[in-house]
Scaffold this active site. Sequence first.
Site, short mmCIF file in Angstrom:
data_model
loop_
_atom_site.label_atom_id
_atom_site.label_comp_id
_atom_site.label_asym_id
_atom_site.label_seq_id
_atom_site.Cartn_x
_atom_site.Cartn_y
_atom_site.Cartn_z
N GLU A 63 -3.27 -7.80 4.41
CA GLU A 63 -3.04 -6.69 4.03
C GLU A 63 -2.37 -8.24 2.41
OE1 GLU A 63 -0.44 -4.84 5.86
OE2 GLU A 63 -2.26 -4.81 7.03
N ASP A 81 2.63 3.53 -0.61
CA ASP A 81 1.75 4.83 0.40
C ASP A 81 2.83 5.78 1.41
OD1 ASP A 81 3.58 2.60 1.96
OD2 ASP A 81 1.80 1.75 3.08
N THR A 86 7.15 -2.31 1.74
CA THR A 86 5.77 -2.77 2.25
C THR A 86 6.65 -4.68 2.39
OG1 THR A 86 4.54 -0.76 2.75
CG2 THR A 86 4.33 -4.09 3.44
#
Length: 278
Positions: A63, A81, A86
Amino acid sequence: MAFGALLGTALLAAPIAAHATAAPAAAPAVAAAPAAAPAAAAATGLDDPAKKEIAMQIVSSAENSSLDWKAQYKYIEDIGDERGYTAGIIGFCSGTGDMLDLVEYYTQVKPGNVLAKYLPALRKVNGSDSHAGLDPNFTKDWAKAAQDGEFKKAQDHERDRVYFNPSVKQGKSDGVGTLGQFMYYDAIVMHGDGSDSTSFRNIRKRALSKAKPPAQGGNETTWLNAFLDARVWAMKQEEAHSDTSRVDTAQRVFLKKGNLNLNTPLDWKVYGDSFHIG
């Protein structure tokens, strides 16, 4: 992080503490030491603290390209995305509901925190990649919140509730060891456990059409290979996840070595970067 992350959580989620509280109290008058033994014995897989630390490092390598997962509480960006922002130690997303749940929980334990004012906006952008109502200061305020120990605890809480506990519970139910439980965890982190075809439950369902888990009389290695095959299929359905190295040059490597307990030392690659845990 994943779409539909919360939809199936209630079906699987069970706090690790439940193992401890379920331990029989055979002798109430005895000192605390005997009572502690069943609690320690319950952590026989990925829920063992040392194994959980390893799991967090491996996920962080994928990640965040770093083993230092504790440095990621403050992390936040839009990675393009279609999930909006995020952020945090497990990739909570503004577009998938888990970031909203996190900030709601944080606000329950610490009303008036620096992120509380964004709750209306987070509710509106849920399900989209929009930043409406979040820009221009949300990222700065997220980093500010990450300096607060209560926000770090809130991230840990939601990670365990939504992702870690359900994957460990399902793994133990399927009779897989620490590595298998980690494979489940990494899958839930990326894909969530909703009703869509690429969710964890449907990855597992796809694998069940090819093999059986140990709890159903199957061979563990055969089952985990089938699960990883299904996971790779799911990843390739979405351009943002089409690089399958977190499976091919990491989890599959551990499995080929027969390291079902995820014992150290561990060596793997993600996106071409090499990692080692001694």
